[in-house]
Design a protein around this motif. Sequence first.
Motif, PDB file in Angstrom:
ATOM      1  N   THR A  59      49.575  30.483  28.468  1.00  0.00           N
ATOM      2  CA  THR A  59      49.678  31.893  28.091  1.00  0.00           C
ATOM      3  C   THR A  59      48.377  32.584  28.441  1.00  0.00           C
ATOM      4  O   THR A  59      47.307  32.182  27.980  1.00  0.00           O
ATOM      5  CB  THR A  59      49.969  32.050  26.590  1.00  0.00           C
ATOM      6  N   LEU A  60      48.469  33.609  29.290  1.00  0.00           N
ATOM      7  CA  LEU A  60      47.304  34.406  29.675  1.00  0.00           C
ATOM      8  C   LEU A  60      47.412  35.765  29.009  1.00  0.00           C
ATOM      9  O   LEU A  60      48.467  36.406  29.054  1.00  0.00           O
ATOM     10  CB  LEU A  60      47.254  34.589  31.188  1.00  0.00           C
ATOM     11  N   THR A  61      46.331  36.207  28.406  1.00  0.00           N
ATOM     12  CA  THR A  61      46.270  37.530  27.799  1.00  0.00           C
ATOM     13  C   THR A  61      45.319  38.364  28.633  1.00  0.00           C
ATOM     14  O   THR A  61      44.128  38.071  28.704  1.00  0.00           O
ATOM     15  CB  THR A  61      45.780  37.439  26.339  1.00  0.00           C
ATOM     16  N   LEU A  62      45.868  39.383  29.292  1.00  0.00           N
ATOM     17  CA  LEU A  62      45.095  40.248  30.177  1.00  0.00           C
ATOM     18  C   LEU A  62      44.893  41.581  29.470  1.00  0.00           C
ATOM     19  O   LEU A  62      45.863  42.316  29.250  1.00  0.00           O
ATOM     20  CB  LEU A  62      45.831  40.475  31.501  1.00  0.00           C
ATOM     21  N   LYS A  63      43.659  41.848  29.106  1.00  0.00           N
ATOM     22  CA  LYS A  63      43.370  43.096  28.402  1.00  0.00           C
ATOM     23  C   LYS A  63      43.246  44.236  29.406  1.00  0.00           C
ATOM     24  O   LYS A  63      42.698  44.075  30.485  1.00  0.00           O
ATOM     25  CB  LYS A  63      42.102  42.949  27.584  1.00  0.00           C
ATOM     26  N   LYS A  64      43.778  45.386  29.007  1.00  0.00           N
ATOM     27  CA  LYS A  64      43.683  46.569  29.853  1.00  0.00           C
ATOM     28  C   LYS A  64      42.296  47.182  29.710  1.00  0.00           C
ATOM     29  O   LYS A  64      41.667  47.081  28.662  1.00  0.00           O
ATOM     30  CB  LYS A  64      44.739  47.595  29.459  1.00  0.00           C
ATOM     31  N   SER A  65      41.825  47.816  30.766  1.00  0.00           N
ATOM     32  CA  SER A  65      40.532  48.492  30.711  1.00  0.00           C
ATOM     33  C   SER A  65      40.667  49.698  29.789  1.00  0.00           C
ATOM     34  O   SER A  65      41.760  50.220  29.564  1.00  0.00           O
ATOM     35  CB  SER A  65      40.097  48.933  32.106  1.00  0.00           C
ATOM     36  N   GLU A  66      39.557  50.141  29.234  1.00  0.00           N
ATOM     37  CA  GLU A  66      39.571  51.285  28.314  1.00  0.00           C
ATOM     38  C   GLU A  66      40.188  52.511  28.967  1.00  0.00           C
ATOM     39  O   GLU A  66      40.914  53.267  28.335  1.00  0.00           O
ATOM     40  CB  GLU A  66      38.160  51.593  27.817  1.00  0.00           C
ATOM     41  N   ALA A  67      39.930  52.712  30.241  1.00  0.00           N
ATOM     42  CA  ALA A  67      40.453  53.886  30.941  1.00  0.00           C
ATOM     43  C   ALA A  67      41.979  53.836  31.067  1.00  0.00           C
ATOM     44  O   ALA A  67      42.626  54.875  31.171  1.00  0.00           O
ATOM     45  CB  ALA A  67      39.823  53.993  32.321  1.00  0.00           C
ATOM     46  N   ALA A  68      42.564  52.645  31.028  1.00  0.00           N
ATOM     47  CA  ALA A  68      44.007  52.511  31.206  1.00  0.00           C
ATOM     48  C   ALA A  68      44.791  52.595  29.902  1.00  0.00           C
ATOM     49  O   ALA A  68      46.002  52.761  29.924  1.00  0.00           O
ATOM     50  CB  ALA A  68      44.311  51.185  31.878  1.00  0.00           C
ATOM     51  N   LYS A  69      44.103  52.483  28.762  1.00  0.00           N
ATOM     52  CA  LYS A  69      44.799  52.506  27.477  1.00  0.00           C
ATOM     53  C   LYS A  69      45.284  53.918  27.163  1.00  0.00           C
ATOM     54  O   LYS A  69      44.590  54.901  27.435  1.00  0.00           O
ATOM     55  CB  LYS A  69      43.875  52.012  26.361  1.00  0.00           C
ATOM     56  N   PRO A  70      46.476  54.014  26.553  1.00  0.00           N
ATOM     57  CA  PRO A  70      46.985  55.336  26.185  1.00  0.00           C
ATOM     58  C   PRO A  70      46.083  55.984  25.137  1.00  0.00           C
ATOM     59  O   PRO A  70      45.545  55.309  24.270  1.00  0.00           O
ATOM     60  CB  PRO A  70      48.365  55.064  25.604  1.00  0.00           C
ATOM     61  N   LYS A  71      45.919  57.281  25.246  1.00  0.00           N
ATOM     62  CA  LYS A  71      45.088  57.998  24.291  1.00  0.00           C
ATOM     63  C   LYS A  71      45.874  59.189  23.753  1.00  0.00           C
ATOM     64  O   LYS A  71      46.645  59.818  24.471  1.00  0.00           O
ATOM     65  CB  LYS A  71      43.824  58.503  24.978  1.00  0.00           C
ATOM     66  N   GLN A  72      45.659  59.466  22.492  1.00  0.00           N
ATOM     67  CA  GLN A  72      46.290  60.619  21.855  1.00  0.00           C
ATOM     68  C   GLN A  72      45.294  61.780  21.902  1.00  0.00           C
ATOM     69  O   GLN A  72      44.142  61.625  21.501  1.00  0.00           O
ATOM     70  CB  GLN A  72      46.644  60.292  20.394  1.00  0.00           C
ATOM     71  N   ILE A  73      45.713  62.910  22.424  1.00  0.00           N
ATOM     72  CA  ILE A  73      44.866  64.089  22.508  1.00  0.00           C
ATOM     73  C   ILE A  73      45.259  65.037  21.380  1.00  0.00           C
ATOM     74  O   ILE A  73      46.432  65.436  21.277  1.00  0.00           O
ATOM     75  CB  ILE A  73      45.047  64.820  23.864  1.00  0.00           C
ATOM     76  N   LYS A  74      44.310  65.368  20.555  1.00  0.00           N
ATOM     77  CA  LYS A  74      44.584  66.280  19.441  1.00  0.00           C
ATOM     78  C   LYS A  74      44.522  67.715  19.967  1.00  0.00           C
ATOM     79  O   LYS A  74      43.555  68.122  20.612  1.00  0.00           O
ATOM     80  CB  LYS A  74      43.563  66.079  18.326  1.00  0.00           C
ATOM     81  N   VAL A  75      45.570  68.464  19.678  1.00  0.00           N
ATOM     82  CA  VAL A  75      45.651  69.861  20.085  1.00  0.00           C
ATOM     83  C   VAL A  75      45.067  70.710  18.976  1.00  0.00           C
ATOM     84  O   VAL A  75      45.459  70.603  17.819  1.00  0.00           O
ATOM     85  CB  VAL A  75      47.108  70.281  20.374  1.00  0.00           C
ATOM     86  N   GLN A  76      44.121  71.563  19.350  1.00  0.00           N
ATOM     87  CA  GLN A  76      43.465  72.439  18.361  1.00  0.00           C
ATOM     88  C   GLN A  76      44.010  73.842  18.484  1.00  0.00           C
ATOM     89  O   GLN A  76      44.330  74.305  19.579  1.00  0.00           O
ATOM     90  CB  GLN A  76      41.957  72.428  18.622  1.00  0.00           C
ATOM     91  N   ALA A  77      44.128  74.487  17.358  1.00  0.00           N
ATOM     92  CA  ALA A  77      44.559  75.887  17.359  1.00  0.00           C
ATOM     93  C   ALA A  77      43.470  76.736  17.971  1.00  0.00           C
ATOM     94  O   ALA A  77      42.288  76.573  17.693  1.00  0.00           O
ATOM     95  CB  ALA A  77      44.867  76.351  15.943  1.00  0.00           C
ATOM     96  N   ALA A  78      43.863  77.683  18.797  1.00  0.00           N
ATOM     97  CA  ALA A  78      42.888  78.529  19.494  1.00  0.00           C
ATOM     98  C   ALA A  78      42.643  79.796  18.712  1.00  0.00           C
ATOM     99  O   ALA A  78      43.390  80.312  17.979  1.00  0.00           O
ATOM    100  CB  ALA A  78      43.356  78.834  20.890  1.00  0.00           C
TER     101      ALA A  78
END
Length: 133
Positions: free
Chosen positions: A114-133
């Motif tokens: 079993t090989l566990t291949l970690k994704k690079s930080e740049a490839a991980k999904p990120k949640q962007i918080k939307v701010q009220a303008a």
Amino acid sequence: MANALEKTGGEVARTGNGESRDTGPIFRPATDIFEKDDVVTVVIDMPGVRPDSVDVSVENRSLTVSGRFDSPDPEGYRRIHAEYVPGTFERAFGLPDSIDADAIDASHRDGVLTLTLKKSEAAKPKQIKVQAA
């Protein structure tokens, strides 16, 4: 993502390439690939291969796995017919840029690698918080 792991090494279970009297046949082991948000897991069947006979390496974004297995005669017996012969399992995969080649873990249990291949930080999904303008 899991589809991005580029398979190399042919489509047959037993190959004629590299086969010699000294090393025996070369087999392409059955492999399953699973994905989560931050990791890809590669499960490779390698029956008869001891953990100390497994080699996992990465070179030029190519992940290569190999393992040698033997077919010893039971003590006190002589072989009169053989279909199970010593040989080598080999498999290679091209790694996408989203995999961190320096963060690969390997474990071996009951003939399964079993090989566990970690994704690079740049490839991980990120949640962007939307701010009220």
